[in-house]
Design a protein around this motif. Structure first.
Motif, PDB file in Angstrom:
ATOM      1  N   ARG A 154       0.823  -1.198   0.000  1.00 46.50           N
ATOM      2  CA  ARG A 154       0.000   0.000   0.000  1.00 46.50           C
ATOM      3  C   ARG A 154       0.865   1.260   0.000  1.00 46.50           C
ATOM      4  O   ARG A 154       1.941   1.291   0.576  1.00 46.50           O
ATOM      5  CB  ARG A 154      -0.913  -0.018   1.224  1.00 46.50           C
ATOM      6  CG  ARG A 154      -2.093   0.950   1.155  1.00 46.50           C
ATOM      7  CD  ARG A 154      -3.054   0.692   2.317  1.00 46.50           C
ATOM      8  NE  ARG A 154      -4.266   1.475   2.176  1.00 46.50           N
ATOM      9  CZ  ARG A 154      -5.297   1.122   1.425  1.00 46.50           C
ATOM     10  NH1 ARG A 154      -5.234  -0.011   0.744  1.00 46.50           N
ATOM     11  NH2 ARG A 154      -6.379   1.866   1.352  1.00 46.50           N
ATOM     12  N   SER A 155       0.369   2.310  -0.617  1.00 44.04           N
ATOM     13  CA  SER A 155       1.111   3.566  -0.691  1.00 44.04           C
ATOM     14  C   SER A 155       1.108   4.271   0.657  1.00 44.04           C
ATOM     15  O   SER A 155       0.085   4.313   1.350  1.00 44.04           O
ATOM     16  CB  SER A 155       0.478   4.476  -1.749  1.00 44.04           C
ATOM     17  OG  SER A 155       1.014   5.783  -1.680  1.00 44.04           O
ATOM     18  N   ASP A 156       2.280   4.835   1.030  1.00 43.29           N
ATOM     19  CA  ASP A 156       2.350   5.567   2.288  1.00 43.29           C
ATOM     20  C   ASP A 156       1.498   6.833   2.246  1.00 43.29           C
ATOM     21  O   ASP A 156       0.977   7.283   3.268  1.00 43.29           O
ATOM     22  CB  ASP A 156       3.798   5.906   2.638  1.00 43.29           C
ATOM     23  CG  ASP A 156       4.506   6.689   1.537  1.00 43.29           C
ATOM     24  OD1 ASP A 156       3.895   6.924   0.477  1.00 43.29           O
ATOM     25  OD2 ASP A 156       5.667   7.060   1.739  1.00 43.29           O
ATOM     26  N   SER A 157       1.329   7.404   1.056  1.00 40.40           N
ATOM     27  CA  SER A 157       0.532   8.622   0.948  1.00 40.40           C
ATOM     28  C   SER A 157      -0.931   8.376   1.297  1.00 40.40           C
ATOM     29  O   SER A 157      -1.610   9.278   1.802  1.00 40.40           O
ATOM     30  CB  SER A 157       0.634   9.199  -0.475  1.00 40.40           C
ATOM     31  OG  SER A 157       0.135   8.284  -1.435  1.00 40.40           O
ATOM     32  N   ALA A 158      -1.426   7.154   1.059  1.00 38.73           N
ATOM     33  CA  ALA A 158      -2.821   6.842   1.384  1.00 38.73           C
ATOM     34  C   ALA A 158      -3.041   6.892   2.893  1.00 38.73           C
ATOM     35  O   ALA A 158      -4.049   7.428   3.375  1.00 38.73           O
ATOM     36  CB  ALA A 158      -3.184   5.465   0.835  1.00 38.73           C
ATOM     37  N   VAL A 159      -2.090   6.353   3.651  1.00 44.17           N
ATOM     38  CA  VAL A 159      -2.204   6.370   5.115  1.00 44.17           C
ATOM     39  C   VAL A 159      -2.027   7.788   5.642  1.00 44.17           C
ATOM     40  O   VAL A 159      -2.776   8.241   6.511  1.00 44.17           O
ATOM     41  CB  VAL A 159      -1.164   5.426   5.748  1.00 44.17           C
ATOM     42  CG1 VAL A 159      -1.286   5.435   7.267  1.00 44.17           C
ATOM     43  CG2 VAL A 159      -1.324   4.011   5.209  1.00 44.17           C
ATOM     44  N   GLN A 160      -1.033   8.493   5.125  1.00 44.04           N
ATOM     45  CA  GLN A 160      -0.787   9.866   5.569  1.00 44.04           C
ATOM     46  C   GLN A 160      -1.986  10.765   5.298  1.00 44.04           C
ATOM     47  O   GLN A 160      -2.349  11.604   6.122  1.00 44.04           O
ATOM     48  CB  GLN A 160       0.461  10.410   4.870  1.00 44.04           C
ATOM     49  CG  GLN A 160       1.742   9.734   5.310  1.00 44.04           C
ATOM     50  CD  GLN A 160       2.932  10.126   4.468  1.00 44.04           C
ATOM     51  OE1 GLN A 160       2.771  10.508   3.296  1.00 44.04           O
ATOM     52  NE2 GLN A 160       4.127  10.031   5.022  1.00 44.04           N
ATOM     53  N   ARG A 161      -2.620  10.563   4.154  1.00 44.74           N
ATOM     54  CA  ARG A 161      -3.792  11.371   3.807  1.00 44.74           C
ATOM     55  C   ARG A 161      -4.956  11.065   4.751  1.00 44.74           C
ATOM     56  O   ARG A 161      -5.669  11.977   5.187  1.00 44.74           O
ATOM     57  CB  ARG A 161      -4.189  11.101   2.358  1.00 44.74           C
ATOM     58  CG  ARG A 161      -5.341  11.957   1.868  1.00 44.74           C
ATOM     59  CD  ARG A 161      -5.459  11.894   0.351  1.00 44.74           C
ATOM     60  NE  ARG A 161      -5.543  10.528  -0.144  1.00 44.74           N
ATOM     61  CZ  ARG A 161      -4.569   9.934  -0.834  1.00 44.74           C
ATOM     62  NH1 ARG A 161      -3.444  10.564  -1.086  1.00 44.74           N
ATOM     63  NH2 ARG A 161      -4.721   8.686  -1.251  1.00 44.74           N
ATOM     64  N   ALA A 162      -5.124   9.793   5.082  1.00 48.58           N
ATOM     65  CA  ALA A 162      -6.212   9.412   5.983  1.00 48.58           C
ATOM     66  C   ALA A 162      -6.006   9.997   7.374  1.00 48.58           C
ATOM     67  O   ALA A 162      -6.959  10.474   8.012  1.00 48.58           O
ATOM     68  CB  ALA A 162      -6.308   7.884   6.066  1.00 48.58           C
ATOM     69  N   VAL A 163      -4.759   9.980   7.868  1.00 45.79           N
ATOM     70  CA  VAL A 163      -4.466  10.539   9.191  1.00 45.79           C
ATOM     71  C   VAL A 163      -4.666  12.058   9.178  1.00 45.79           C
ATOM     72  O   VAL A 163      -5.216  12.632  10.125  1.00 45.79           O
ATOM     73  CB  VAL A 163      -3.023  10.189   9.618  1.00 45.79           C
ATOM     74  CG1 VAL A 163      -2.654  10.917  10.903  1.00 45.79           C
ATOM     75  CG2 VAL A 163      -2.887   8.681   9.817  1.00 45.79           C
ATOM     76  N   LYS A 164      -4.238  12.694   8.106  1.00 45.28           N
ATOM     77  CA  LYS A 164      -4.403  14.138   7.998  1.00 45.28           C
ATOM     78  C   LYS A 164      -5.879  14.515   7.998  1.00 45.28           C
ATOM     79  O   LYS A 164      -6.299  15.475   8.671  1.00 45.28           O
ATOM     80  CB  LYS A 164      -3.730  14.641   6.726  1.00 45.28           C
ATOM     81  CG  LYS A 164      -3.856  16.145   6.524  1.00 45.28           C
ATOM     82  CD  LYS A 164      -3.171  16.588   5.251  1.00 45.28           C
ATOM     83  CE  LYS A 164      -3.371  18.084   5.022  1.00 45.28           C
ATOM     84  NZ  LYS A 164      -2.721  18.536   3.756  1.00 45.28           N
ATOM     85  N   GLN A 165      -6.690  13.763   7.259  1.00 44.91           N
ATOM     86  CA  GLN A 165      -8.124  14.050   7.212  1.00 44.91           C
ATOM     87  C   GLN A 165      -8.772  13.836   8.576  1.00 44.91           C
ATOM     88  O   GLN A 165      -9.667  14.597   8.971  1.00 44.91           O
ATOM     89  CB  GLN A 165      -8.789  13.156   6.161  1.00 44.91           C
ATOM     90  CG  GLN A 165      -8.402  13.516   4.733  1.00 44.91           C
ATOM     91  CD  GLN A 165      -8.923  12.531   3.708  1.00 44.91           C
ATOM     92  OE1 GLN A 165      -9.404  11.437   4.041  1.00 44.91           O
ATOM     93  NE2 GLN A 165      -8.827  12.890   2.433  1.00 44.91           N
ATOM     94  N   ALA A 166      -8.305  12.818   9.306  1.00 45.23           N
ATOM     95  CA  ALA A 166      -8.840  12.580  10.648  1.00 45.23           C
ATOM     96  C   ALA A 166      -8.476  13.721  11.579  1.00 45.23           C
ATOM     97  O   ALA A 166      -9.287  14.147  12.410  1.00 45.23           O
ATOM     98  CB  ALA A 166      -8.316  11.254  11.195  1.00 45.23           C
ATOM     99  N   ALA A 167      -7.253  14.247  11.450  1.00 41.23           N
ATOM    100  CA  ALA A 167      -6.827  15.373  12.284  1.00 41.23           C
ATOM    101  C   ALA A 167      -7.640  16.613  11.978  1.00 41.23           C
ATOM    102  O   ALA A 167      -8.027  17.362  12.881  1.00 41.23           O
ATOM    103  CB  ALA A 167      -5.345  15.641  12.061  1.00 41.23           C
ATOM    104  N   GLU A 168      -7.910  16.821  10.694  1.00 37.48           N
ATOM    105  CA  GLU A 168      -8.719  17.978  10.316  1.00 37.48           C
ATOM    106  C   GLU A 168     -10.147  17.841  10.813  1.00 37.48           C
ATOM    107  O   GLU A 168     -10.780  18.826  11.218  1.00 37.48           O
ATOM    108  CB  GLU A 168      -8.676  18.159   8.799  1.00 37.48           C
ATOM    109  CG  GLU A 168      -7.296  18.552   8.273  1.00 37.48           C
ATOM    110  CD  GLU A 168      -7.241  18.582   6.759  1.00 37.48           C
ATOM    111  OE1 GLU A 168      -8.172  18.025   6.126  1.00 37.48           O
ATOM    112  OE2 GLU A 168      -6.270  19.136   6.210  1.00 37.48           O
ATOM    113  N   ALA A 169     -10.663  16.613  10.784  1.00 33.86           N
ATOM    114  CA  ALA A 169     -12.036  16.388  11.231  1.00 33.86           C
ATOM    115  C   ALA A 169     -12.193  16.630  12.729  1.00 33.86           C
ATOM    116  O   ALA A 169     -13.253  17.067  13.195  1.00 33.86           O
ATOM    117  CB  ALA A 169     -12.469  14.964  10.890  1.00 33.86           C
ATOM    118  N   THR A 170     -11.129  16.331  13.494  1.00 35.78           N
ATOM    119  CA  THR A 170     -11.176  16.543  14.938  1.00 35.78           C
ATOM    120  C   THR A 170     -10.733  17.948  15.320  1.00 35.78           C
ATOM    121  O   THR A 170     -10.740  18.313  16.496  1.00 35.78           O
ATOM    122  CB  THR A 170     -10.269  15.528  15.658  1.00 35.78           C
ATOM    123  OG1 THR A 170      -8.961  15.544  15.062  1.00 35.78           O
ATOM    124  CG2 THR A 170     -10.826  14.126  15.550  1.00 35.78           C
TER     125      THR A 170
END
Length: 214
Positions: free
Chosen positions: A174-190
């Motif tokens: 899996r691409s590291d950017s996919a995980v990084q993007r998901a974590v970033k979106q979670a941080a923005e959501a919180t």
């Protein structure tokens, strides 16, 4: 005036200019920064904001097992030892192997995830694209190992791609950017301040000694 040792070295060794008595020498100051450390409640909120799936499971491993993102994504099935609640990291930072904890609460999610991954791998094998890249020594000694289940990535890519070295069509990890993007979106959501990098999961757990994240 206090000169940096590196500047004196540059003048004398690179430019060939011998300096007179320049007074005391000192090392340049390194910038000081404070690491990002999350509270237990912040960790719970971030995990809750992550959508269920491989990205969330990867984040759990970063936090609970102290893995680096690249180490988590390169994990192979054979490196998970659910029976002893351990996982083995091969060729980690500095080219070293190590063993770390695999929390019991991740056993069930990992088993369900691997069941899906195995079904996908079997379908790939049926289509003739079930191989995976291997360390050179293993590929030479065991040419059929590339299609064995135990050598497959725990977190395979959702798409097939061509191996630039061999030209074979395979499923990379899996691409590291996919995980990084998901974590970033979670941080923005919180609505946490700043942009959360995926490595903060590992850093928070290690600095707090906190094993509870749900």
């Amino acid at each position: 005036m206090v000169l940096d040792r590196g500047l004196v070295f540059f003048y004398e060794q690179v430019l060939g200019v011998q300096l007179d008595d320049v007074g005391p020498l000192d090392r340049a100051d390194w910038p000081k920064w404070l690491p990002t450390v999350l509270s237990r409640e912040e960790v719970r909120q971030l995990f809750a904001a992550l959508s269920p799936g491989p990205n969330r499971l990867t984040a759990h491993l970063l936090y609970s097992s102290g893995l680096r993102l690249s180490e988590a994504l390169r994990l192979r099935v054979k490196e998970l030892d659910v029976g002893t609640s351990r996982l083995h990291v091969r060729d980690g930072k500095g080219g070293r192997d190590r063993t770390t904890v695999l929390p019991e609460r991740l056993h069930g999610p990992l088993r369900r995830h691997l069941k899906t991954v195995k079904a996908q791998h079997e379908a790939d094998c049926a289509d003739g694209v079930g191989g995976v890249s291997l360390p050179d020594a293993i590929a030479e000694k065991h040419p059929n190992a590339e299609t064995e289940w135990r050598w497959q990535y725990v977190f395979p890519s959702t798409t097939l791609s061509e191996d630039p070295r061999s030209g074979a069509v395979r499923r990379h990890h899996r691409s590291d950017s996919a995980v990084q993007r998901a974590v970033k979106q979670a941080a923005e959501a919180t609505r946490f301040p700043g942009v959360m990098a995926s490595w903060c999961w590992c850093g928070t757990r290690c600095r707090r000694g906190d094993a509870q994240y749900n």
